[in-house]
Design a protein around this motif. Sequence first.
Motif, mmCIF file in Angstrom:
data_model
loop_
_atom_site.group_PDB
_atom_site.id
_atom_site.type_symbol
_atom_site.label_atom_id
_atom_site.label_comp_id
_atom_site.label_asym_id
_atom_site.label_seq_id
_atom_site.Cartn_x
_atom_site.Cartn_y
_atom_site.Cartn_z
ATOM 1 N N ALA A 443 0.762 -0.995 -0.117
ATOM 2 C CA ALA A 443 0.369 -0.184 0.059
ATOM 3 C C ALA A 443 1.503 1.407 0.014
ATOM 4 C CB ALA A 443 -1.079 0.067 0.849
ATOM 5 N N VAL A 444 1.842 1.283 0.810
ATOM 6 C CA VAL A 444 3.105 2.218 1.063
ATOM 7 C C VAL A 444 3.295 3.070 -0.527
ATOM 8 C CG1 VAL A 444 5.203 3.148 1.644
ATOM 9 C CG2 VAL A 444 3.349 2.131 3.068
ATOM 10 N N ASN A 445 3.182 1.140 -0.964
ATOM 11 C CA ASN A 445 4.693 1.276 -2.609
ATOM 12 C C ASN A 445 3.547 2.254 -3.752
ATOM 13 O OD1 ASN A 445 7.025 0.329 -1.414
ATOM 14 N ND2 ASN A 445 6.103 -1.640 -2.268
ATOM 15 N N LEU A 446 2.197 2.039 -3.278
ATOM 16 C CA LEU A 446 1.492 2.757 -4.865
ATOM 17 C C LEU A 446 1.161 4.003 -4.286
ATOM 18 C CD1 LEU A 446 -1.286 -0.422 -4.582
ATOM 19 C CD2 LEU A 446 0.103 -0.219 -6.245
ATOM 20 N N ALA A 447 1.307 4.692 -2.999
ATOM 21 C CA ALA A 447 0.961 5.815 -2.398
ATOM 22 C C ALA A 447 0.733 6.502 -3.147
ATOM 23 C CB ALA A 447 0.835 5.429 -0.585
ATOM 24 N N PRO A 448 2.301 7.043 -3.459
ATOM 25 C CA PRO A 448 2.902 7.494 -3.936
ATOM 26 C C PRO A 448 2.193 8.385 -5.771
ATOM 27 C CG PRO A 448 4.882 7.177 -3.855
ATOM 28 C CD PRO A 448 3.419 5.780 -3.522
ATOM 29 N N ASN A 449 1.110 7.232 -5.865
ATOM 30 C CA ASN A 449 1.039 7.515 -7.557
ATOM 31 C C ASN A 449 -0.745 7.827 -7.453
ATOM 32 O OD1 ASN A 449 3.209 7.368 -9.338
ATOM 33 N ND2 ASN A 449 3.698 5.347 -8.406
ATOM 34 N N ILE A 450 -0.844 7.923 -6.677
ATOM 35 C CA ILE A 450 -2.717 7.368 -6.822
ATOM 36 C C ILE A 450 -3.078 9.106 -6.535
ATOM 37 C CG2 ILE A 450 -4.517 7.082 -4.804
ATOM 38 C CD1 ILE A 450 -3.380 5.254 -3.472
ATOM 39 N N GLY A 451 -4.119 9.143 -7.700
ATOM 40 C CA GLY A 451 -4.145 10.472 -7.725
ATOM 41 C C GLY A 451 -5.528 11.668 -7.429
ATOM 42 N N ILE A 452 -5.302 11.606 -5.728
ATOM 43 C CA ILE A 452 -6.125 12.593 -5.627
ATOM 44 C C ILE A 452 -6.165 12.900 -4.538
ATOM 45 C CG2 ILE A 452 -7.975 9.843 -5.568
ATOM 46 C CD1 ILE A 452 -5.936 9.545 -2.045
ATOM 47 N N PRO A 453 -6.645 14.035 -4.198
ATOM 48 C CA PRO A 453 -5.902 15.131 -2.988
ATOM 49 C C PRO A 453 -5.190 14.792 -2.080
ATOM 50 C CG PRO A 453 -8.536 15.413 -3.448
ATOM 51 C CD PRO A 453 -8.197 14.171 -3.831
ATOM 52 N N ALA A 454 -4.193 15.160 -1.798
ATOM 53 C CA ALA A 454 -3.450 14.458 -1.135
ATOM 54 C C ALA A 454 -3.896 14.601 0.361
ATOM 55 C CB ALA A 454 -1.976 15.324 -0.875
ATOM 56 N N GLN A 455 -3.812 12.969 0.704
ATOM 57 C CA GLN A 455 -4.442 12.653 2.144
ATOM 58 C C GLN A 455 -3.263 11.702 2.731
ATOM 59 O OE1 GLN A 455 -7.879 12.600 2.887
ATOM 60 N NE2 GLN A 455 -7.232 14.347 1.024
ATOM 61 N N ASN A 456 -3.480 11.949 4.402
ATOM 62 C CA ASN A 456 -2.821 10.819 5.568
ATOM 63 C C ASN A 456 -3.869 9.377 4.704
ATOM 64 O OD1 ASN A 456 -0.740 13.297 6.692
ATOM 65 N ND2 ASN A 456 -3.204 13.504 7.367
ATOM 66 N N LEU A 457 -2.450 8.840 4.550
ATOM 67 C CA LEU A 457 -2.853 7.317 4.111
ATOM 68 C C LEU A 457 -2.603 6.238 5.554
ATOM 69 C CD1 LEU A 457 -3.819 4.992 2.591
ATOM 70 C CD2 LEU A 457 -2.248 5.063 1.844
ATOM 71 N N VAL A 458 -3.433 5.862 6.800
ATOM 72 C CA VAL A 458 -3.105 5.083 7.175
ATOM 73 C C VAL A 458 -3.547 3.363 6.915
ATOM 74 C CG1 VAL A 458 -3.379 4.496 9.949
ATOM 75 C CG2 VAL A 458 -3.308 6.777 10.045
ATOM 76 N N VAL A 459 -3.084 2.179 7.064
ATOM 77 C CA VAL A 459 -2.637 1.456 7.019
ATOM 78 C C VAL A 459 -2.463 -0.218 7.256
ATOM 79 C CG1 VAL A 459 -2.476 -0.461 4.868
ATOM 80 C CG2 VAL A 459 -2.001 2.102 4.181
ATOM 81 N N ALA A 460 -4.068 -0.421 7.732
ATOM 82 C CA ALA A 460 -3.509 -1.891 8.791
ATOM 83 C C ALA A 460 -3.891 -3.215 7.774
ATOM 84 C CB ALA A 460 -4.336 -1.938 9.917
#
Length: 808
Positions: A443-460
């Motif tokens: 999920a962390v590896n995918l995050a930089p290329n996700i096209g949305i308004p920049a968000q704090n992404l927390v993953v479990a």
Amino acid sequence: MNWWKWLFSSLIILIAVVAIVASATIYSALYISLPAYDTKLAADVSATVRVDRDNLGYLSIHAANRQDASYALGFAHAQERFFQMDLLRRNAAGELAGLFGSRAVAADKALRQHRFRHHAEQALQQLTQQQNQLLQGYTNGVNAGLNALTLPPFEYWILRQQPQPWQATDSFLVIYSMYLDLQGKLGRDEYAMTVLKNSIDSDWYHFLQQHSQHWQAAIDASIIPAVLMPRSAYPSVLTQQLNACVQCDVKDATDIGSNNFAVSGTLTHHGSAILADDMHLGLRVPNTWYKAQLNWRQNNQIIQVTGLSLPGAPAIVVGSNTNIAWGFTNSTGDWHDLIKLTLSDDGKRYLSQDGWQPLQYHYETIKVAHDKDQALELASTHWGPVVYFPANHSTNPTAKNSAGNTSNSNDNQAYALRWVGYDSKAVNFNLIALETASTVQQAVNLAPNIGIPAQNLVVADAAGHIAWTIAGAIPKRSLDYDWDTAQDWSQQPDYWQGYIDATEQPAIINPSIKRLWSANARTVGADMYAKIGNGGYDLGARGQQIRDQLLDNTAFNEADLHQIQLDNNAKMLARWQQLLLSQLTAEFIEEHQLQQYQNQVSLSSDQANVNAIGYTLVKHFRQQLLQLQFAPLSALLEQQGAASRDLKFSLEPAIWQMLQQKRADTVVAPYTDWQHLMQSAILQSKQQLEQQNGSIDNSRWGLVNQAKIQHPLALAIPYFGNWLNMPNTEMNGDSHMPRVQGSTFGQSQRLVVAPGQEHLGILTMPTGQSGHPLSPFYRADHTYWLNGVTLPFLPGAKKYQLLLTPQP
């Protein structure tokens, strides 16, 4: 006289009959426009798709592949929420006047400067073949769902309009609408900061815009030290109210909030990490989110993704796929910059690092319902559109500038807006990849290329791991540059040089404390903070309250995290309560008959609950004191076309330090000293509450803080409009605490889930699944959300089933 009585009686009967017939007709039309929940329909799918709903309307889709699932999701979204989707796309594109007529033209003109429909067309060309197929499937499903309705959604009857078909680009416009919602300052913040910086000494500027030394809760434990009060005299322009402010509300809490937090599997009884996420948005009917579970077969495996979708888009936005669970909060980073332009004498060229460049002009047509079209000319630079900040429109004449915008004739400074939202990385459907990720690292590896308004992404994840990162692209900028104020970019190379490499994206994986949290405050420090910047962080009080509860316990279940979401303890106001009580001297109490006031402040200030009077009194005292002390600041900004609410900082840290030192030079006129100012704030706030509520005893927080969740067209419908709204309800909660709740703003959902343990999860939201007022799902979730009652994360037993079968 008997014939008069007969005529009058006949008229009354006739009016009653007409009213009954009209009501019956409207009801019948509404009834036949309901979606068909139990039927079989031919559809553009490869194999039969089951579309199930439980008793609350929670959607479950069972499809042979992801494309068919996308089609079915679009079908359901259109049947239940098409008008909401239409508003989102029109809002981003600046096409509201096409529905609402001339009253929306001004809004459309402001929105058109972003040219988001043009950007959406470009984004469509960048999709992978698989993404394009999914999006086209979703688009086909939307239009099929709309066409399957016997009558269009009722909103179009009221507006005397016909719904227009959905296009693939419209799903990008839905994402752009979220950009406007989450990053909507559009340079106003940097303009306000520029005005302030140019108006006062630098030492006082840095003092006012500091982070709070008391309210910090960064997940990397970084601390930004307090800025001490300068020894020089407080700027006179901030003490003398030469011109009164119109909007004197000062910056307090961030406009857009959210909470998300997670605990490691080593702290849970089942070994899976637990995620909690509650996104804070404007509350309306219907709710922003739509609960859905997608099931499809991929590589001989059944993929199941459960959570919240956004009508208009084909993805599950937050949720769980049994391997990972993910949630978002607004990052509140710095994602745009304001560029001070030098224009030529004729106003048609601008100076750049490559010399004089011609302004680029774009010509657009605004369609206006029931009126003639309006032409619009837009000017832009290679950095972005030209914008102006006209000063004091209420007292100064206006004139058209060369870019076609209305601007103050005494202050024609032009700016360009550089914004992530205009770039190719801004929107895409890479978010869909989270649906099949199996670890937090993926999920962390995918995050930089996700096209949305920049968000704090927390993953479990199911193995017990947790992670935080930024989802969305981060501009690559010089780190020694003042990104908070407008700058001239014409003398050297562009300050934005693409985007940082994915390997440089800030991230924290499996922290030693086994807990993560974010709440729109500064999340990290040092180099990571320098990359993200400051877009107007909230105080860290909410995040600190969440952090402390996470650290106070060593074992957690889903209910524990849900209780943190419902926490309405007023920790941030505790010191304000003590300050207020210190000003209630015996002489002051006797002179102004404040005995009951003092009792309430002493007894009921610790929580923002519906029965608390003391909380209301302390909150309003604080607000009034901030407003009085910083009214000259608000006036200063207003006179130059800015607003104090747009500043990138809260004034809480500055005023608290002032209150501790009580220096005479920092007291605003006409008050003689700080005690005079504070006691005036007490009396004025008390008087205002008495005027609003009749008495102090009627100033319970529940009466002040009532949820008023309304349909956007309710006011346009005489007599029956209120029927579309949720009932006005007293609510616990407020800003600066985990349970964020205002009249029209608050927790748009409450989600708690551990991947692999979804049967233990929680998912509650306001209003209900459907936007149709006769649907059994229109209000289905609302009572549970109001009362903090948990609903299951997973859909319940099937009550309705729609079968979408392949066309013959």
